[in-house]
Scaffold this motif. Structure first.
Motif, mmCIF file in Angstrom:
data_model
loop_
_atom_site.group_PDB
_atom_site.id
_atom_site.type_symbol
_atom_site.label_atom_id
_atom_site.label_comp_id
_atom_site.label_asym_id
_atom_site.label_seq_id
_atom_site.Cartn_x
_atom_site.Cartn_y
_atom_site.Cartn_z
ATOM 1 N N UNK A 131 27.548 29.132 -6.205
ATOM 2 C CA UNK A 131 28.295 29.855 -5.205
ATOM 3 C C UNK A 131 29.488 29.017 -4.764
ATOM 4 N N UNK A 132 30.676 29.681 -4.628
ATOM 5 C CA UNK A 132 31.860 28.941 -4.212
ATOM 6 C C UNK A 132 31.738 28.576 -2.741
ATOM 7 N N UNK A 133 31.957 27.294 -2.477
ATOM 8 C CA UNK A 133 31.827 26.809 -1.105
ATOM 9 C C UNK A 133 33.131 26.233 -0.563
ATOM 10 N N UNK A 134 34.096 25.992 -1.445
ATOM 11 C CA UNK A 134 35.359 25.400 -0.989
ATOM 12 C C UNK A 134 36.418 25.583 -2.084
ATOM 13 N N UNK A 135 37.621 25.118 -1.764
ATOM 14 C CA UNK A 135 38.744 25.173 -2.714
ATOM 15 C C UNK A 135 39.396 23.806 -2.746
ATOM 16 N N UNK A 136 39.492 23.231 -3.918
ATOM 17 C CA UNK A 136 40.138 21.933 -4.077
ATOM 18 C C UNK A 136 41.610 22.163 -4.436
ATOM 19 N N UNK A 137 42.492 21.620 -3.627
ATOM 20 C CA UNK A 137 43.932 21.794 -3.860
ATOM 21 C C UNK A 137 44.570 20.434 -4.092
ATOM 22 N N UNK A 138 45.301 20.338 -5.179
ATOM 23 C CA UNK A 138 46.023 19.107 -5.509
ATOM 24 C C UNK A 138 47.507 19.442 -5.521
ATOM 25 N N UNK A 139 48.298 18.709 -4.769
ATOM 26 C CA UNK A 139 49.745 18.918 -4.718
ATOM 27 C C UNK A 139 50.485 17.696 -5.198
ATOM 28 N N UNK A 140 51.630 17.921 -5.810
ATOM 29 C CA UNK A 140 52.442 16.795 -6.291
ATOM 30 C C UNK A 140 53.907 17.140 -6.064
ATOM 31 N N UNK A 141 54.636 16.192 -5.532
ATOM 32 C CA UNK A 141 56.070 16.354 -5.331
ATOM 33 C C UNK A 141 56.800 15.851 -6.583
ATOM 34 N N UNK A 142 57.406 16.773 -7.296
ATOM 35 C CA UNK A 142 58.122 16.410 -8.529
ATOM 36 C C UNK A 142 59.575 16.084 -8.184
ATOM 37 N N UNK A 143 59.717 15.090 -7.310
ATOM 38 C CA UNK A 143 61.063 14.740 -6.855
ATOM 39 C C UNK A 143 61.938 14.240 -8.002
ATOM 40 N N UNK A 144 61.367 13.475 -8.889
ATOM 41 C CA UNK A 144 62.134 12.962 -10.036
ATOM 42 C C UNK A 144 62.563 14.102 -10.963
ATOM 43 N N UNK A 145 61.637 15.084 -11.122
ATOM 44 C CA UNK A 145 61.996 16.237 -11.949
ATOM 45 C C UNK A 145 63.155 17.011 -11.304
ATOM 46 N N UNK A 146 63.136 17.124 -9.981
ATOM 47 C CA UNK A 146 64.241 17.777 -9.291
ATOM 48 C C UNK A 146 65.547 17.044 -9.501
ATOM 49 N N UNK A 147 65.471 15.699 -9.459
ATOM 50 C CA UNK A 147 66.683 14.931 -9.705
ATOM 51 C C UNK A 147 67.177 15.159 -11.135
ATOM 52 N N UNK A 148 66.228 15.144 -12.066
ATOM 53 C CA UNK A 148 66.613 15.374 -13.471
ATOM 54 C C UNK A 148 67.198 16.769 -13.675
ATOM 55 N N UNK A 149 66.593 17.767 -13.005
ATOM 56 C CA UNK A 149 67.091 19.130 -13.163
ATOM 57 C C UNK A 149 68.497 19.276 -12.579
ATOM 58 N N UNK A 150 68.740 18.632 -11.422
ATOM 59 C CA UNK A 150 70.081 18.661 -10.847
ATOM 60 C C UNK A 150 71.082 17.969 -11.759
#
Length: 454
Positions: A131-150
């Motif tokens: 039975x589902x009892x929780x939700x695991x959330x993982x976040x990552x800031x891709x700041x370097x990717x944003x710099x590369x994309x710009x």
């Protein structure tokens, strides 16, 4: 707007459209491939965390040593309960925590563009006893990717601007090279228009098989043809004027003679009247021939009808046989009784009269006409045994008003237009006319016509 400028602008616009779609595709694939790799890494990390049996070990969140080993800079881990509250979280980037927690029963990924960069969230359900009892959330800031994309966007924009500038400059110089022959064409045409004289376009010594070279070659051929037609027209006018001047001069002279002297001299009056009638008939014949020659420039087979050639030839020969009291024989291949064909029967009859009349003028013997058919091509041969034509005169025999010294002269009644008219009639019927002759042995006119004229 000049054509050169239009081509330059259209090429530039086309290039920019191509670059826009190409660079958009490049940027999209760059972001897609990069984020997909990051998503796969976060999913692997979520799987590794789920193996630690998080529901039964809440102490992992209190003792960060268990979790810190999986936490990297610019990342966040949080444990969300079914009431959308965050039970546990650890993070190394505050911008990730600012986004509200949201509980869901399905695994999901979110990619958010933020002022701080590109934020990626991966959510995975946590189960206990099925039975589902929780939700695991993982976040990552891709700041370097944003710099590369710009940076990538800047590079693509600068590349587009550079390509546009090069396209404009290159297009301008290329169209200069491309339109240089056209400018020569225009200058040559203007010279022709202003001077009234024919000129050729100067073509490069090195032959190029391109459209401009073919255009120049075609233009020069057209000028040659126009020049030849103009020369023939001038010659035609001069010859026609000469031919018309002779009977008109004779008529004028005898008319003056009648007015001054013939009223008291019956013999002189009779001579003058006979000369006037004869020259008037000659003038009428010449006028009719000129009109016939002009009429031959109309469309091919204008009066295209079906008719039988054998009776047409026999009737024409019979008429001339009666009017000239000469023997004219008609022979057909395999004694054909009929030979259907299409075309203009009136002009075919006129063609026969011209050829037979020439044969009768320059021969006192029998004139033979032979008709044959081969592969839907009709061949007419008109043969005489007369004085013939000199070899040096044969190339000019179809020219208007041309008479050879031996074969054609005014006392035979010709104006030099008969064979020219005959040739035009044959060409209108998409056929061929050939004259074979030997001096002193006679001549043969060979006419080849398609059985069906289109």
């Amino acid at each position: 707007m000049s054509l050169r400028l239009k081509i330059t602008l259209w090429v530039s616009v086309g290039l920019m459209i191509i670059l826009f779609f190409s660079f958009t595709f490049v940027y999209y694939m760059f972001i897609r491939v990069t984020t997909k790799g990051e998503i796969d890494l976060l999913k692997d990390k979520a799987s590794a965390l789920l193996l630690k049996d998080l529901p039964n070990h809440p102490e992992y969140w209190k003792n960060n040593m268990q979790m810190d080993e999986l936490l990297i800079p610019q990342e966040m881990l949080r444990y969300i309960t079914p009431d959308s509250k965050v039970a546990h979280q650890i993070y190394s980037d505050t911008s990730l925590v600012s986004y509200p927690a949201s509980y869901s029963t399905m695994a999901s990924e979110d990619l958010i563009t933020d002022a701080d960069g590109i934020l990626l969230f991966v959510r995975t359900p946590v189960f206990k006893d099925g039975k589902q009892v929780a939700l695991l959330e993982i976040g990552r800031n891709l700041r370097r990717l944003g710099m590369y994309s710009e940076m990538l966007i800047s590079i693509l924009v600068l590349t587009s601007i550079g390509a546009l500038i090069l396209a404009l400059i290159g297009g301008y110089f290329y169209t200069n090279v491309l339109f240089k022959p056209l400018h020569q064409f225009i200058a040559t045409m203007q010279n022709i228009e202003n001077s009234g004289s024919f000129r050729h376009i100067t073509l490069p010594d090195k032959h190029r098989n391109d459209e401009l070279m073919r255009l120049g070659t075609t233009f020069n051929r057209m000028i040659d043809r126009l020049q030849e037609m103009f020369r023939k027209q001038e010659q035609f006018i001069a010859d026609a004027s000469h031919e018309l001047r002779t009977p008109l001069t004779i008529i004028e002279s005898y008319a003056s003679l009648l007015r001054r002297w013939a009223s008291s001299n019956d013999q002189l009056r009779e001579e003058a009247l006979e000369a006037i009638v004869s020259e008037s008939a000659q003038l009428k014949l010449l006028t009719q021939n000129l009109l016939s020659l002009t009429d031959t420039y109309r469309e091919n087979c204008e009066q295209n009808t079906d008719f039988d050639l054998i009776p047409l030839v026999e009737q024409t020969a019979a008429s001339l046989r009666i009017t000239t009291s000469r023997e004219i024989r008609v022979q057909s291949e395999l004694d054909m009784k009929e030979l259907p064909m299409s075309g203009d029967p009136y002009q075919i009859r006129q063609l026969l009269i011209i050829l037979i009349d020439n044969a009768l003028k320059y021969s006192q013997k029998i004139v033979d006409i032979r008709i044959s058919l081969q592969d839907k091509w009709v061949t007419l041969e008109v043969m005489d045994q007369g004085i013939g034509i000199a070899e040096e005169d044969l190339p000019h025999i179809f020219d208007r008003f041309y008479r050879s010294d031996k074969a054609r002269n005014r006392k035979h009644g010709g104006a030099g237009l008969g064979l020219a008219i005959a040739q035009h009639i044959v060409h209108k019927h998409q056929g061929n006319l050939e004259l074979q002759s030997s001096l002193g042995l006679g001549s043969t006119a060979i006419v080849t016509l398609p059985q069906s004229c289109q």
